[in-house]
Scaffold this motif. Structure first.
Motif, PDB file in Angstrom:
ATOM      1  N   GLU A  41      -2.571  -6.291   6.159  1.00 16.00           N
ATOM      2  CA  GLU A  41      -1.707  -7.470   6.076  1.00 16.00           C
ATOM      3  C   GLU A  41      -1.568  -7.908   4.621  1.00 16.00           C
ATOM      4  N   LYS A  46       3.562  -9.437   6.529  1.00 14.47           N
ATOM      5  CA  LYS A  46       3.080 -10.357   7.561  1.00 14.47           C
ATOM      6  C   LYS A  46       3.824 -10.179   8.883  1.00 14.47           C
ATOM      7  N   PHE A  49       3.119  -6.750  10.460  1.00 14.13           N
ATOM      8  CA  PHE A  49       1.709  -6.707  10.841  1.00 14.13           C
ATOM      9  C   PHE A  49       1.490  -7.450  12.156  1.00 14.13           C
TER      10      PHE A  49
END
Length: 336
Positions: A41, A46, A49
């Protein structure tokens, strides 16, 4: 390039910042087809992920894989997910055919029975002609189990392409490669089990019975003796009893195919360089100490696409074992 789509199919993102050295693709005949990788991450990753969740889809080289295993962990302030995703074909184990049928059926009739109530958007096609087989209570199992049952009965290979399944004659699956696997030539890492437990050199075949006198056969039972009997002596295999056969020449061809008149060879090699070998290919295996020089099939491949020049690990076998039994055997021998 990896694309991630959530289970609900409402979001899709390109995955960035995964460890390319960790990425692998592994295929084992009739057992699994999966990819795995380590994702981290970051500020830029973000969204993708978060999409790495159970049952999310991963698209790689045009094929869809479903995330089935996640190992999350942290190192310092950084979060990671170790991902294993299996090919979408294996979601067929979530479908179930409750109805059963009994009688003589062709492969296409059995496949039609499996998929007649399918709502998972799978399609299938079959090529080739096959002798129908007698089946009793075919059904009452998940789709994958029933497909594997067909593959055991008929000389057929199944090739998945996302949700499209192609069933082709087994002798059309894979091609013969002239470049041999040879110790001290293109590999220094050969881990093979060679055994003669099931080696046989003679077999009998019993075909159809006469309609007006079931004590007699349409043709006299025939015996096939392999030329290998000159080397290994007479070793008798269990007979073939199959009333589908009306002609002796067809039965003899079946006996030639069924007779295990060669040592069983199973094992793993790591080649010194990249290879053009593909799934199902047949490659010469040369092992001078036993005088073995024969073609054996690629039944498993593990590749590392993002590591330049790293050769694949190849699983080779000429046995009739399932891959599960093969891998258990290799582990027992300490080869895995």
């Amino acid at each position: 390039m990896l694309i991630i789509r959530n289970y609900e199919k409402t979001a899709e993102e390109l995955l960035v910042h995964y460890d390319k050295a960790s990425f692998y693709e592994e295929w084992l005949l009739n057992e699994t087809w999966e990819i795995g990788f380590l994702a981290s991450e970051t500020e830029k990753s973000k969204v993708s992920f978060e999409l790495l969740d159970y049952e999310s889809s991963v698209f790689w080289q045009g094929q869809e894989f479903i995330i089935k295993e996640i190992t999350p962990f942290a190192s310092g302030e950084k979060c990671f997910k170790l991902i294993v995703a299996t090919h979408v074909y294996y979601t067929l184990q979530d479908g179930y055919q409750y109805e059963t049928l009994t009688g003589r059926r062709s492969p296409s009739q059995l496949l039609a029975h499996i998929f007649k109530d399918d709502s998972r958007n799978f399609s299938w096609s079959i090529r080739g002609s096959y002798i129908s087989a007698d089946k009793e209570n075919f059904g009452d199992a998940n789709y994958i189990k029933l497909i594997n049952e067909i593959l055991k009965i008929f000389p057929i290979a199944m090739i998945p392409d996302n949700r499209r399944l192609s069933f082709i004659p087994l002798d059309e699956f894979g091609k013969k490669i002239n470049e041999p696997i040879r110790y001290k030539y293109n590999t220094d890492d050969v881990r093979f089990v060679i055994n003669t437990y099931n080696l046989k050199t003679q077999i009998m075949g019993f075909g159809a019975r006469q309609e007006d006198d079931e004590s007699k056969y349409v043709f006299n039972p025939i015996t096939y003796t392999s030329p290998e009997s000159q080397k290994w002596g007479i070793r008798i295999q269990d007979p073939v009893r199959d009333e589908r056969y009306q002609h002796a020449d067809s039965m003899e061809e079946r006996l030639r195919t069924d007779l295990q008149d060669y040592p069983e060879i199973t094992g793993i090699v790591t080649l010194k360089w990249k290879t053009e070998l593909e799934k199902g290919d047949y490659v010469p295996f040369i092992y001078e100490p036993m005088g073995i020089n024969t073609y054996i099939q690629v039944v498993g491949i593990k590749t590392f696409p993002d590591i330049p020049n790293k050769p694949p690990e190849i699983v080779l076998s000429n046995t009739k074992q399932t891959m599960t039994k093969l891998l258990i055997s290799l582990r027992q021998e300490g080869l895995m």
